[in-house]
Design an enzyme around this catalytic site. Sequence first.
Site, short mmCIF file in Angstrom:
data_model
loop_
_atom_site.label_atom_id
_atom_site.label_comp_id
_atom_site.label_asym_id
_atom_site.label_seq_id
_atom_site.Cartn_x
_atom_site.Cartn_y
_atom_site.Cartn_z
N CYS B 118 0.64 -1.09 0.01
CA CYS B 118 -0.48 -0.14 0.40
C CYS B 118 0.62 0.79 0.11
O CYS B 118 1.85 1.92 0.71
CB CYS B 118 -0.96 -0.30 1.34
SG CYS B 118 -2.00 1.17 1.15
N CYS B 121 -0.44 4.40 1.84
CA CYS B 121 -0.61 4.15 3.36
C CYS B 121 -0.42 3.47 4.21
O CYS B 121 1.37 3.00 3.96
CB CYS B 121 -1.85 4.88 4.56
SG CYS B 121 -3.69 3.66 3.37
N SER B 122 -1.19 1.93 4.75
CA SER B 122 -0.54 0.90 4.48
C SER B 122 -1.76 0.02 4.95
O SER B 122 -2.01 -0.81 5.83
CB SER B 122 0.11 0.48 6.09
OG SER B 122 0.01 1.83 7.43
N CYS B 123 -2.78 -0.25 4.39
CA CYS B 123 -4.35 -0.66 3.78
C CYS B 123 -2.91 -2.22 4.66
O CYS B 123 -2.46 -2.83 3.80
CB CYS B 123 -4.85 -1.08 3.01
SG CYS B 123 -4.88 1.13 3.15
#
Lengths: 121, 214, 92
Positions: B118, B121-123
């Site tokens: 991702c 962000c950090s999905c």
Amino acid sequence: MSKSPDHPEHDFPEARRWHDMGGDAAGPVPNDQHDFALWEKRVDALMILGSARGHFTVDGLRRCLEDMGEKAFEEMTYYERWVASVNQNFIEAGVYTLEELGAKMEEVKARGDTYGAAQNA
Amino acid sequence: MPHDHYDHHHLSPSGHPYREDNDAPLSYWQTMEIAIREIMIEKGEFTAAEVNAQIEAMDARNPTNGAKVVARAWDEPSFKAALLADGSKATREMGFDIGPMNLVAVENTEDTHNVIVCTLCSCYPRNLLGLPPDWYKTREYRSRTVKEPRKVLAEFGVDLPEATTCRVHDSTADMRYIVLPARPAGTEGWSQEQLAELVTRDSMIGTGLPKVPG
Amino acid sequence: MLEAGAQVRIRDMSPPGHIRTPHYLRGKTGVIERALGPYENPEQRAYCLPAPEKQLYRVRFSMRELWGDEAETPDDTLDAEIYEHWIDTHAA
């Protein structure tokens, strides 16, 4: 649409925001790992419960994280940034006021010098 | 309650004790967390029990859930087809509480390797696999994986043959992704429980491969 | 509604705000991998505003298209989810 010769793909390099980092050069992927602390898990829970109550969306949380800027990304831990964002969203939603938060934080701080000691007895 | 029941004697999903930070100096952000939680409870928005229940629910989500899904897909062709067609539906029907998550499973084959990132962000498919590893959230992983996935994979010890196509998935919106790794050779006749033992967290992100049997 | 296999170009624009179309994909041409259905527009959702639904697609790009001569392996691919208003249906 006119293209800058230095940046043929985009008109304005500053229009690319800091968090949009796909394709950037960077060093080796660090492999250090930490186990989540209780306070971090609680931030996670506040995020899920606040969202479930309809006070904000995950996009609203990300919007605040993005607006906090690159310095916050570099210098704060993940859940420090998330609690800041959760709070910002609660404030924006009118769930509590800054005065309420400020007074409560003073009350918490007065209980003790450690996370354990600052819990409501 | 200076020592509530979560610290010291509970283990985290990785099997390590929680970081013992209750005795470290109180930080501004920790103060804020306590204050928000107490205000919300006082206002009747939610209860302390709901906060604890949420933490327990999150702790119960870990890579072994994903391993069971993968092992079943290896064992049952009809389940594999269902998983690839609708990852959320297939995992819910297995009994996993993944909430509103939209899950897409992507399949590794003899000539295709998938990896998830991702960049914005950090999905991460946290509602199935639990919270993401720290490296998944780093600038290095987020920046480089979409441009030089093979170099990144090599750092994780995965060397892709030139003939293998690498498919990178940037988790930019509402979907969350899980890699269905290729079933290791030499596992014919294995039970799903045995197969699940081979499935690592990283093999479901694409930065690893399943363990080799034996 | 676009079908799998349709060639599309991602719009190249740069308003500020909470946007889920990464810069490295803007102006690039790819192929619809699958249609995912309607989802609320995150650009509105980020401000708790009414968020009309937009069609969401998985779009597949070649590394050659994204990085040109710098591509690590040109035939490798990158898939990303793109909302319909970021797809320039006239330019493909």
